[in-house]
Design an enzyme around this catalytic site. Structure first.
Site, short mmCIF file in Angstrom:
data_model
loop_
_atom_site.label_atom_id
_atom_site.label_comp_id
_atom_site.label_asym_id
_atom_site.label_seq_id
_atom_site.Cartn_x
_atom_site.Cartn_y
_atom_site.Cartn_z
N HIS A 116 51.93 127.53 5.36
CA HIS A 116 52.30 128.96 5.40
C HIS A 116 53.72 129.17 4.90
CE1 HIS A 116 49.38 128.74 8.93
NE2 HIS A 116 48.82 129.67 8.17
N MET A 136 46.91 133.88 9.97
CA MET A 136 46.42 134.03 11.34
C MET A 136 47.39 133.35 12.31
SD MET A 136 42.29 134.11 11.19
CE MET A 136 42.01 132.36 11.23
N SER A 148 46.31 124.93 10.95
CA SER A 148 46.58 125.28 12.35
C SER A 148 45.61 124.54 13.26
CB SER A 148 46.43 126.79 12.55
OG SER A 148 47.25 127.47 11.62
N VAL A 201 49.61 121.77 1.18
CA VAL A 201 50.74 120.99 1.71
C VAL A 201 50.15 119.97 2.69
CG1 VAL A 201 52.90 121.08 2.99
CG2 VAL A 201 52.28 122.95 1.44
O1 PAF Z 1 43.50 132.09 5.59
C1 PAF Z 1 43.65 132.73 6.65
O2 PAF Z 1 44.50 132.43 7.49
C2 PAF Z 1 42.76 133.92 6.93
O3 PAF Z 1 41.46 133.68 6.49
C3 PAF Z 1 43.31 135.24 6.35
C4 PAF Z 1 43.38 135.19 4.83
C5 PAF Z 1 44.69 135.50 6.92
C6 PAF Z 1 42.40 136.40 6.74
O4 PAF Z 1 42.28 136.52 8.11
#
Ligand code: PAF
Length: 300
Positions: free
Chosen positions: A53, A46, A206, A196
């Site tokens: 990430h 997201m 986030s 992490v």
């Molecule tokens: O983990 C996330 O950031 C969200 O839940 C995902 C897997 C991208 C689905 O919107």
């Protein structure tokens, strides 16, 4: 960079990534690589990328021929009154970071591309997996996971990945997605990579951006609490003593958890005794303006 360039269906280069707004354009771009036998890795996000990430992107880069990252703040996984409107967003920064970490393609659709006006379908994993921890109706509720599985199923259908990468920080989400993949026969391997952490142990998220300096300091108590749970379980051999030690650590930082619970790591059923299958100890708490989650997996 000129963000106007990114608003059409034509992919535009940004650092090393091509950005797609339309699923048809992304599917078309994936056709030839797939025909050539290239493996495709998907990292669903997201946005507002952090090291967590980036670790998923780097793993995908190391293992797959082509790496696709999705960047979509999915409205259906937010309950009314949650933080959908203020969820942190910085697309330009995300695109650069994604390219730098090895993404080839970024799929960043508008809400209407994912959910047309008359959208009326949902993918739902039933049972304890989505009813406990965050799925408890008194907390985020099963609707949160319905939103997650619906959008992830759609991403799998658009991208057709060989491997999809998720973070262990959202341990319940990972268990739910594994179950969906198994139950609905999605031909994709799910990789779940370690949490992490910041130097003081706070799990990267986030939502950490919501913390003011004082709450940021208090927030480290979540990982300390999980450490205390794990240590005490190992030393005292008692789950209850472990959870009590964790609660004391949280109380010391003035944090009242929404939950601090131990469950079977795969099925999320209650654990009554140690020594069997891996145990997931998960915590959720409101710390100032941020609702934070964290967990530890204990092999007893
Ligand atoms: O983990 C996330 O950031 C969200 O839940 C995902 C897997 C991208 C689905 O919107």
């Amino acid at each position: 960079m000129n963000l106007d360039l990114l608003s059409g269906d034509t992919p535009t280069r940004n650092a090393a990534v091509s950005v797609f707004r339309a699923k048809a354009a992304l599917r078309a771009a994936l056709e030839q690589p797939r025909r050539d036998g290239q493996t495709i890795g998907l990292v669903p996000t997201m946005g507002y990328l952090h090291e967590g990430h980036l670790s998923l992107l780097r793993a995908a880069r190391a293992e797959c021929d082509l790496v696709v990252m999705s960047l979509f703040v999915n409205p259906t996984q937010f309950a009314p009154g949650e933080d959908l409107d203020r969820y942190p967003r910085d697309e330009e920064r995300d695109l650069w970071l994604a390219g730098d970490a090895g993404a080839d393609f970024v799929y960043a659709p508008a809400v209407a591309e994912v959910y047309p006006d008359d959208f009326s379908t949902a993918v739902e994993v039933g049972g304890p997996l989505t009813e406990v921890f965050d799925g408890d109706p008194a907390r985020r509720g099963p609707g949160h996971f319905r939103g997650v599985t619906t959008v992830v199923a759609k991403l799998f259908n658009v991208v057709g990945p060989d491997v999809a990468y998720f973070g262990q920080k959202d341990a319940q989400q990972a268990a739910v997605i594994r179950r969906m993949v198994r139950d609905l026969d999605f031909p994709v391997r799910i990789e779940v990579l370690p949490i992490v952490r910041e130097a003081d142990g706070l799990a990267m998220s986030s939502r950490n951006a919501y913390l003011d300096p004082r709450d940021r300091e208090r927030a480290a108590a979540l990982s300390r609490a999980l450490g205390a749970v794990e240590r005490t379980i190992r030393e005292a051999g008692s789950l209850q003593a472990g959870l009590d030690a964790g609660r004391r650590e949280l109380a010391g930082a003035g944090i009242e958890p929404e939950y601090l619970e131990a469950r079977d790591a795969e099925r999320l059923e209650p654990v009554t005794e140690l020594g069997g299958r891996p145990v997931l100890v998960a915590v959720a708490a409101q710390v100032g303006a941020a609702r934070l989650i964290d967990n530890v997996l204990i092999h007893t």
